[in-house]
Design an enzyme around this catalytic site. Sequence first.
Site, short mmCIF file in Angstrom:
data_model
loop_
_atom_site.label_atom_id
_atom_site.label_comp_id
_atom_site.label_asym_id
_atom_site.label_seq_id
_atom_site.Cartn_x
_atom_site.Cartn_y
_atom_site.Cartn_z
N HIS A 298 -64.03 56.00 49.88
CA HIS A 298 -63.17 56.47 48.82
C HIS A 298 -63.89 56.34 47.49
O HIS A 298 -64.58 55.37 47.23
CB HIS A 298 -61.81 55.75 48.84
CG HIS A 298 -61.83 54.25 48.63
ND1 HIS A 298 -62.42 53.35 49.49
CD2 HIS A 298 -61.32 53.50 47.61
CE1 HIS A 298 -62.26 52.11 49.05
NE2 HIS A 298 -61.60 52.17 47.91
N MET B 46 -54.27 62.92 48.81
CA MET B 46 -53.21 62.43 49.70
C MET B 46 -51.97 62.09 48.89
O MET B 46 -51.05 62.89 48.75
CB MET B 46 -53.72 61.21 50.49
CG MET B 46 -52.73 60.69 51.52
SD MET B 46 -53.33 59.18 52.36
CE MET B 46 -54.56 59.84 53.45
N SER B 47 -51.93 60.89 48.30
CA SER B 47 -50.72 60.44 47.61
C SER B 47 -50.40 61.29 46.39
O SER B 47 -49.23 61.48 46.03
CB SER B 47 -50.83 58.96 47.23
OG SER B 47 -51.97 58.74 46.43
N GLY C 273 -58.34 58.17 45.49
CA GLY C 273 -58.04 57.98 44.08
C GLY C 273 -58.29 59.21 43.24
O GLY C 273 -58.55 59.11 42.04
N HIS D 97 -68.85 57.30 54.57
CA HIS D 97 -68.65 56.33 53.49
C HIS D 97 -69.96 55.91 52.84
O HIS D 97 -69.99 54.99 52.03
CB HIS D 97 -67.92 55.10 54.05
CG HIS D 97 -66.62 55.46 54.70
ND1 HIS D 97 -66.52 55.74 56.06
CD2 HIS D 97 -65.39 55.65 54.19
CE1 HIS D 97 -65.27 56.06 56.34
NE2 HIS D 97 -64.57 56.01 55.22
#
Length: 200
Positions: free
Chosen positions: A122, A176-177, A156, A102
């Site tokens: 992220h 991912m999403s 994102g 990170h």
Amino acid sequence: MKLMAVTDQSHSVRELASKIIQIKNKIDFVQIREKTKTVKEIITLLQHLEEGGVEKEKIFLNDRLDIALLMDIPNVHFPEKGLPVKRVKERFPHLTVGRSVHSFEGAKEAEVEGADYLLYGHCFETNSKRGKAPNGIEPLIEMKKNLSLPVYAIGGIKLDKVNELRELKADGIAVMSGIFSAENPLAAASQFYEVARDEK
């Protein structure tokens, strides 16, 4: 750029297996990140994937070295505060080992430890980290300038962000999403795959 699909802990074993089998030819890798599933459930998932023709070389297991060794999965991925990469690489040199980071400092440490690649995030606002400010893309720029490891961007990642990440020399994107929450995971994965491959 490479495309890694990352599972989102939102589906049953059977549903998840079906989705991964559907998209298997439109992704480079899939990271099984199912922290709420039991060992038995993850093993069952891996068995479904094998029956569905998903190559073991495409599978990364998140934080489950034990299952990777038992099921002959050659790739593992650890969170930043997970198992020490150096010890794992010394003990199991045949494994490909990735590390989530990170910050640039975390990335430097992972490189010294012998990680094979980094997953940095992220990068942008994301529902999976709702209310938590993104780490931004500056650390990614630093990593690509100063480190030799492949770096995948996560967090994102939407289609309109891919070109920006390519310009920053990211080696891959992890989604991912955008794939697993999509109404049509195959169509979504295909779009990401094509955009990631487009070198314009």
